[in-house]
Design an enzyme around this catalytic site. Structure first.
Site, PDB file in Angstrom:
ATOM      1  N   LEU A  53       0.813  -1.211   0.000  1.00  0.00           N
ATOM      2  CA  LEU A  53       0.000   0.000   0.000  1.00  0.00           C
ATOM      3  C   LEU A  53       0.850   1.264   0.000  1.00  0.00           C
ATOM      4  O   LEU A  53       0.352   2.345  -0.335  1.00  0.00           O
ATOM      5  CB  LEU A  53      -0.908   0.030   1.234  1.00  0.00           C
ATOM      6  CG  LEU A  53      -1.819  -1.184   1.458  1.00  0.00           C
ATOM      7  CD1 LEU A  53      -2.511  -1.059   2.818  1.00  0.00           C
ATOM      8  CD2 LEU A  53      -2.841  -1.292   0.354  1.00  0.00           C
ATOM      9  N   TYR A 103       2.344  11.243 -11.219  1.00  0.00           N
ATOM     10  CA  TYR A 103       1.791  10.233 -10.319  1.00  0.00           C
ATOM     11  C   TYR A 103       1.361   9.001 -11.106  1.00  0.00           C
ATOM     12  O   TYR A 103       1.710   7.868 -10.751  1.00  0.00           O
ATOM     13  CB  TYR A 103       0.603  10.802  -9.545  1.00  0.00           C
ATOM     14  CG  TYR A 103      -0.101   9.784  -8.675  1.00  0.00           C
ATOM     15  CD1 TYR A 103       0.535   9.213  -7.582  1.00  0.00           C
ATOM     16  CD2 TYR A 103      -1.420   9.394  -8.957  1.00  0.00           C
ATOM     17  CE1 TYR A 103      -0.115   8.285  -6.775  1.00  0.00           C
ATOM     18  CE2 TYR A 103      -2.078   8.464  -8.162  1.00  0.00           C
ATOM     19  CZ  TYR A 103      -1.421   7.910  -7.081  1.00  0.00           C
ATOM     20  OH  TYR A 103      -2.066   6.985  -6.299  1.00  0.00           O
ATOM     21  N   LYS A 107       2.830   5.076 -10.833  1.00  0.00           N
ATOM     22  CA  LYS A 107       1.997   3.932 -10.473  1.00  0.00           C
ATOM     23  C   LYS A 107       2.018   2.873 -11.581  1.00  0.00           C
ATOM     24  O   LYS A 107       2.005   1.667 -11.300  1.00  0.00           O
ATOM     25  CB  LYS A 107       0.554   4.383 -10.194  1.00  0.00           C
ATOM     26  CG  LYS A 107       0.398   5.324  -9.019  1.00  0.00           C
ATOM     27  CD  LYS A 107       0.927   4.739  -7.711  1.00  0.00           C
ATOM     28  CE  LYS A 107       0.010   3.706  -7.109  1.00  0.00           C
ATOM     29  NZ  LYS A 107       0.460   3.270  -5.760  1.00  0.00           N
ATOM     30  N   ASN A 132     -11.385   6.378  -6.267  1.00  0.00           N
ATOM     31  CA  ASN A 132     -11.342   7.102  -5.001  1.00  0.00           C
ATOM     32  C   ASN A 132     -11.872   6.222  -3.871  1.00  0.00           C
ATOM     33  O   ASN A 132     -13.007   5.748  -3.932  1.00  0.00           O
ATOM     34  CB  ASN A 132     -12.182   8.377  -5.092  1.00  0.00           C
ATOM     35  CG  ASN A 132     -11.668   9.329  -6.148  1.00  0.00           C
ATOM     36  OD1 ASN A 132     -10.630   9.955  -5.963  1.00  0.00           O
ATOM     37  ND2 ASN A 132     -12.378   9.426  -7.261  1.00  0.00           N
ATOM     38  N   HIS A 279     -47.097   8.654  34.852  1.00  0.00           N
ATOM     39  CA  HIS A 279     -47.098   8.458  36.300  1.00  0.00           C
ATOM     40  C   HIS A 279     -48.168   7.426  36.678  1.00  0.00           C
ATOM     41  O   HIS A 279     -49.096   7.152  35.897  1.00  0.00           O
ATOM     42  CB  HIS A 279     -47.376   9.785  37.008  1.00  0.00           C
ATOM     43  CG  HIS A 279     -46.381  10.849  36.675  1.00  0.00           C
ATOM     44  ND1 HIS A 279     -45.031  10.682  36.842  1.00  0.00           N
ATOM     45  CD2 HIS A 279     -46.550  12.106  36.177  1.00  0.00           C
ATOM     46  CE1 HIS A 279     -44.399  11.775  36.478  1.00  0.00           C
ATOM     47  NE2 HIS A 279     -45.302  12.664  36.059  1.00  0.00           N
ATOM     48  N   PRO A 280     -48.072   6.817  37.846  1.00  0.00           N
ATOM     49  CA  PRO A 280     -49.082   5.830  38.272  1.00  0.00           C
ATOM     50  C   PRO A 280     -50.499   6.389  38.166  1.00  0.00           C
ATOM     51  O   PRO A 280     -50.769   7.525  38.586  1.00  0.00           O
ATOM     52  CB  PRO A 280     -48.701   5.540  39.723  1.00  0.00           C
ATOM     53  CG  PRO A 280     -47.228   5.772  39.775  1.00  0.00           C
ATOM     54  CD  PRO A 280     -46.998   6.946  38.859  1.00  0.00           C
ATOM     55  N   GLY A 281     -51.393   5.594  37.577  1.00  0.00           N
ATOM     56  CA  GLY A 281     -52.790   5.991  37.428  1.00  0.00           C
ATOM     57  C   GLY A 281     -53.088   6.864  36.239  1.00  0.00           C
ATOM     58  O   GLY A 281     -54.259   7.122  35.925  1.00  0.00           O
ATOM     59  N   VAL A 282     -52.072   7.339  35.536  1.00  0.00           N
ATOM     60  CA  VAL A 282     -52.268   8.237  34.394  1.00  0.00           C
ATOM     61  C   VAL A 282     -52.664   7.441  33.160  1.00  0.00           C
ATOM     62  O   VAL A 282     -52.130   6.375  32.882  1.00  0.00           O
ATOM     63  CB  VAL A 282     -50.983   9.052  34.123  1.00  0.00           C
ATOM     64  CG1 VAL A 282     -51.048   9.725  32.755  1.00  0.00           C
ATOM     65  CG2 VAL A 282     -50.784  10.091  35.214  1.00  0.00           C
TER      66      VAL A 282
END
Length: 368
Positions: A53, A103, A107, A132, A279-282
């Site tokens: 690489l 380049y 290569k 890319n 909440h409880p009971g809601v």
């Protein structure tokens, strides 16, 4: 198996080394920019395979293209030949290898060097002309427009687009690494050309718009379609550029005497996710829908779901709790509510098949 990775500290190298480290019985040997060239011979002698690489793509001196790409590859091939063994070799080349720029020429010369090694010795060689490559750990403002766009947009910096219609050819880092690992297990004598799949195409303008959409999803809560393909890979890349301070973000939170309601995530075509407490009971709900459907999962506490058909007045009730994994689904035409019948706060996760629209709620008040 000992795999020599040249350029192991680079973008592709980092990802490859991590994946090799996940492979049972694999040992990674490394050769990097700071290593003396003579050490390459010793590391080649220890290696069972090589992934090459290392190279130059943006040197300060043009002559370094030849040194870093052509001459280094020739030295590597000479070390392989001198070892007297056939050592499978994967070469990461570039789609610019056919171009006449410095380049590209360097290569192409590197490709010729490994082709010569294969023809003279039968050494297994695979050459990849990569387009890319994008993904996590790629250096921004260097040679990847994806990395630059992701980094800048994450950090609220400007991006520059001179030609929005320019088409990019892209491959994702995970696919590149997977292909390299597959190639190492299927090497045959001589040289062959490999390809990474899938390969994606996107314009610069489309790329910028997509990455900006990823950023905006935190404020709109609407996620892009990031489950497959290019969008999945780009989103993974985008979030990899988030600094730790941005790993967290706030959501709208609505509180009243009943409890709290929070919208977490919305999708383009598959509804939204929310959670709420009671909440409880809601009792929450007490409405029906014509088309909208919902799924409820009680995470904590105990709940009673009440149902009544708005035409026949048939009723039904379901009791569930956080102790069991059960989804309760609401059905169009049935009024429904949910009551906390326990002694502690109730926490419920909710999915609706559509994003809530204040102008068209499809939610009619109706007591159960």
């Amino acid at each position: 198996m000992r795999v020599l990775v040249t350029g192991s500290r680079g973008f592709i190298g980092k990802n490859l080394v991590v994946r090799l480290g996940e492979t049972t019985g694999c040992e990674v040997l490394r050769f990097d920019r700071d290593d003396a060239l003579p050490s390459l011979v010793d590391k080649v002698c220890q290696a069972d395979a090589v992934v090459h690489l290392a190279g130059e793509n943006r040197p300060k001196n043009v002559a370094d293209f030849v040194l870093g790409n052509e001459e280094l590859t020739k030295a590597l091939c000479a070390a392989v030949q001198a070892s007297g063994r056939k050592i499978p070799l994967v070469l990461a080349s570039s789609m610019q290898a056919d171009l006449s720029n410095p380049y590209g020429k360097s290569k192409h010369a590197a490709e010729q060097a490994v082709e010569l090694l294969a023809s003279e010795t039968g050494n297994p060689v695979v050459i990849y002309r990569l387009p890319n490559v994008f993904g996590k750990w790629c250096k921004p403002n260097y040679n990847s427009v994806v990395a630059t766009f992701c980094h800048n947009i994450v950090h609220d910096l400007p991006i520059q687009i001179h030609e929005p219609s320019t088409v990019l050819r892209l491959v994702y880092i995970d696919d590149v690494v997977s292909e390299f690992l597959c190639a190492l297990g299927l090497m045959t004598d001589g040289v062959r050309r490999g390809e990474v799949a899938p390969e994606y195409t996107i314009t610069l303008g489309e790329l910028a718009a997509q990455i900006e959409a990823f950023r905006n999803c935190r404020s709109t809560l609407v996620s892009e379609r990031v489950g497959t393909g290019l969008a999945r890979a780009l989103y993974s890349t985008y979030v990899s550029y988030l600094p730790p301070s941005k790993f967290v973000y706030d959501l709208p939170r609505y509180s009243d005497e009943r409890g709290v309601f929070v919208e977490m995530l919305k999708t383009l075509d598959s509804g939204q996710f929310s959670c709420f407490t009671a909440h409880p009971g809601v009792t929450r709900g007490a409405h029906y829908h014509h088309s909208k459907t919902e799924k409820f999962l009680v995470i904590k506490g105990s709940a009673r779901f009440g149902f009544r058909h708005v035409v026949t007045n048939e009723t039904y009730e379901i009791f569930t709790s956080g102790e069991v994994a059960q989804v309760v689904e609401t059905v169009p035409g049935w009024a429904h509510d949910i009551t906390n019948v326990g002694e502690d706060e109730m926490v419920v996760m909710l999915w609706a098949n559509e994003i809530f629209d204040h102008s068209r709620t499809d939610t009619m008040r109706c007591e159960v």
